[in-house]
Write a protein that holds these residues in place. Structure first.
Motif, mmCIF file in Angstrom:
data_model
loop_
_atom_site.group_PDB
_atom_site.id
_atom_site.type_symbol
_atom_site.label_atom_id
_atom_site.label_comp_id
_atom_site.label_asym_id
_atom_site.label_seq_id
_atom_site.Cartn_x
_atom_site.Cartn_y
_atom_site.Cartn_z
ATOM 1 N N PRO A 67 7.889 -5.217 -4.766
ATOM 2 C CA PRO A 67 7.068 -6.066 -3.906
ATOM 3 C C PRO A 67 6.326 -5.224 -2.888
ATOM 4 C CG PRO A 67 9.335 -6.865 -4.005
ATOM 5 C CD PRO A 67 9.304 -5.540 -4.696
ATOM 6 N N ALA A 68 5.108 -5.600 -2.608
ATOM 7 C CA ALA A 68 4.314 -4.867 -1.629
ATOM 8 C C ALA A 68 4.929 -5.005 -0.252
ATOM 9 C CB ALA A 68 2.885 -5.398 -1.620
ATOM 10 N N ASN A 69 5.007 -3.898 0.446
ATOM 11 C CA ASN A 69 5.439 -3.881 1.840
ATOM 12 C C ASN A 69 6.824 -4.477 2.033
ATOM 13 O OD1 ASN A 69 2.776 -3.130 1.867
ATOM 14 N ND2 ASN A 69 2.075 -5.041 2.705
ATOM 15 N N ALA A 70 7.715 -4.304 1.046
ATOM 16 C CA ALA A 70 9.058 -4.871 1.123
ATOM 17 C C ALA A 70 9.919 -4.121 2.132
ATOM 18 C CB ALA A 70 9.724 -4.842 -0.246
ATOM 19 N N GLN A 71 9.611 -2.870 2.360
ATOM 20 C CA GLN A 71 10.353 -2.065 3.325
ATOM 21 C C GLN A 71 9.418 -1.750 4.476
ATOM 22 O OE1 GLN A 71 12.902 0.672 0.343
ATOM 23 N NE2 GLN A 71 10.946 1.469 0.837
ATOM 24 N N LYS A 72 9.974 -1.213 5.510
ATOM 25 C CA LYS A 72 9.123 -0.779 6.611
ATOM 26 C C LYS A 72 9.024 0.733 6.691
ATOM 27 C CE LYS A 72 7.241 -4.329 8.193
ATOM 28 N NZ LYS A 72 5.813 -4.443 8.065
ATOM 29 N N GLN A 73 9.893 1.466 5.959
ATOM 30 C CA GLN A 73 9.787 2.919 5.950
ATOM 31 C C GLN A 73 9.900 3.409 4.517
ATOM 32 O OE1 GLN A 73 11.560 5.286 9.008
ATOM 33 N NE2 GLN A 73 12.096 6.899 7.579
ATOM 34 N N TYR A 74 9.019 4.331 4.158
ATOM 35 C CA TYR A 74 8.990 4.894 2.816
ATOM 36 C C TYR A 74 8.990 6.410 2.914
ATOM 37 C CZ TYR A 74 7.370 0.240 1.540
ATOM 38 O OH TYR A 74 7.261 -1.114 1.378
ATOM 39 N N GLU A 75 9.774 7.057 2.056
ATOM 40 C CA GLU A 75 9.736 8.510 1.954
ATOM 41 C C GLU A 75 8.797 8.866 0.815
ATOM 42 O OE1 GLU A 75 13.724 9.972 1.509
ATOM 43 O OE2 GLU A 75 14.137 9.712 3.658
ATOM 44 N N VAL A 76 7.879 9.779 1.064
ATOM 45 C CA VAL A 76 6.930 10.218 0.054
ATOM 46 C C VAL A 76 6.989 11.736 -0.065
ATOM 47 C CG1 VAL A 76 5.384 8.241 0.296
ATOM 48 C CG2 VAL A 76 5.034 10.238 1.734
ATOM 49 N N ARG A 77 6.541 12.238 -1.187
ATOM 50 C CA ARG A 77 6.529 13.670 -1.469
ATOM 51 C C ARG A 77 5.094 14.141 -1.662
ATOM 52 N NH1 ARG A 77 11.493 15.145 -1.830
ATOM 53 N NH2 ARG A 77 13.116 13.715 -2.451
ATOM 54 N N ARG A 78 4.901 15.441 -1.575
ATOM 55 C CA ARG A 78 3.550 15.988 -1.757
ATOM 56 C C ARG A 78 2.966 15.607 -3.114
ATOM 57 N NH1 ARG A 78 2.286 18.672 2.580
ATOM 58 N NH2 ARG A 78 3.905 19.640 3.811
ATOM 59 N N ALA A 79 3.817 15.420 -4.117
ATOM 60 C CA ALA A 79 3.341 15.005 -5.439
ATOM 61 C C ALA A 79 2.730 13.604 -5.404
ATOM 62 C CB ALA A 79 4.490 15.041 -6.446
ATOM 63 N N ASP A 80 3.054 12.816 -4.373
ATOM 64 C CA ASP A 80 2.522 11.462 -4.230
ATOM 65 C C ASP A 80 1.151 11.427 -3.542
ATOM 66 O OD1 ASP A 80 4.919 10.372 -5.286
ATOM 67 O OD2 ASP A 80 5.848 10.459 -3.293
ATOM 68 N N LEU A 81 0.708 12.571 -3.028
ATOM 69 C CA LEU A 81 -0.560 12.612 -2.294
ATOM 70 C C LEU A 81 -1.743 12.575 -3.245
ATOM 71 C CD1 LEU A 81 0.352 15.257 0.416
ATOM 72 C CD2 LEU A 81 0.590 12.776 0.509
ATOM 73 N N PRO A 82 -2.870 12.009 -2.902
ATOM 74 C CA PRO A 82 -3.152 11.424 -1.603
ATOM 75 C C PRO A 82 -2.374 10.120 -1.425
ATOM 76 C CG PRO A 82 -4.994 11.015 -3.068
ATOM 77 C CD PRO A 82 -4.016 11.905 -3.813
ATOM 78 N N LEU A 83 -1.921 9.902 -0.216
ATOM 79 C CA LEU A 83 -1.090 8.751 0.112
ATOM 80 C C LEU A 83 -1.958 7.531 0.377
ATOM 81 C CD1 LEU A 83 1.609 7.444 0.909
ATOM 82 C CD2 LEU A 83 1.228 8.354 3.215
ATOM 83 N N SER A 84 -1.593 6.432 -0.250
ATOM 84 C CA SER A 84 -2.279 5.177 0.028
ATOM 85 C C SER A 84 -1.251 4.078 0.229
ATOM 86 C CB SER A 84 -3.226 4.802 -1.113
ATOM 87 O OG SER A 84 -2.498 4.517 -2.288
ATOM 88 N N CYS A 85 -1.634 3.073 0.973
ATOM 89 C CA CYS A 85 -0.809 1.884 1.145
ATOM 90 C C CYS A 85 -1.682 0.704 0.752
ATOM 91 C CB CYS A 85 -0.339 1.747 2.588
ATOM 92 S SG CYS A 85 0.808 0.366 2.827
ATOM 93 N N PRO A 86 -1.216 -0.148 -0.122
ATOM 94 C CA PRO A 86 0.074 -0.117 -0.774
ATOM 95 C C PRO A 86 0.172 1.032 -1.775
ATOM 96 C CG PRO A 86 -1.228 -1.954 -1.597
ATOM 97 C CD PRO A 86 -2.005 -1.320 -0.489
ATOM 98 N N LEU A 87 1.414 1.485 -2.010
ATOM 99 C CA LEU A 87 1.661 2.545 -2.980
ATOM 100 C C LEU A 87 1.304 2.056 -4.377
ATOM 101 C CD1 LEU A 87 5.120 3.744 -1.618
ATOM 102 C CD2 LEU A 87 2.956 4.990 -1.483
ATOM 103 N N PRO A 88 0.968 2.957 -5.305
ATOM 104 C CA PRO A 88 0.618 2.541 -6.667
ATOM 105 C C PRO A 88 1.703 1.723 -7.360
ATOM 106 C CG PRO A 88 -0.004 4.813 -6.320
ATOM 107 C CD PRO A 88 0.790 4.393 -5.106
#
Length: 64
Positions: free
Chosen positions: A8-29
């Protein structure tokens, strides 16, 4: 082919991301987009490894 359901979109309030996830966008893919806000790209690297979404307030932390 993945059988995992989109989270679900925005189900959490904190997300851990890695450099492999960049460029970072919200909502996440991996999030369902139909019930969320427009996609926005967040400059997490230039913000010291942490960034907040201006739409939903989700907090992203770069962990590597």
């Amino acid at each position: 082919m993945s059988t995992a359901q989109p989270q679900p979109a925005n189900a959490q309030k904190q997300y851990e991301v890695r450099r492999a996830d960049l460029p970072l966008s919200c909502p996440l893919p991996s999030m369902a987009l139909w019930n969320s806000h427009p996609r926005v790209y967040l400059p997490i690297e230039s913000e010291g490894g942490q960034s907040d979404c201006p739409y939903c307030g989700a907090h992203f932390v770069l962990v590597d």
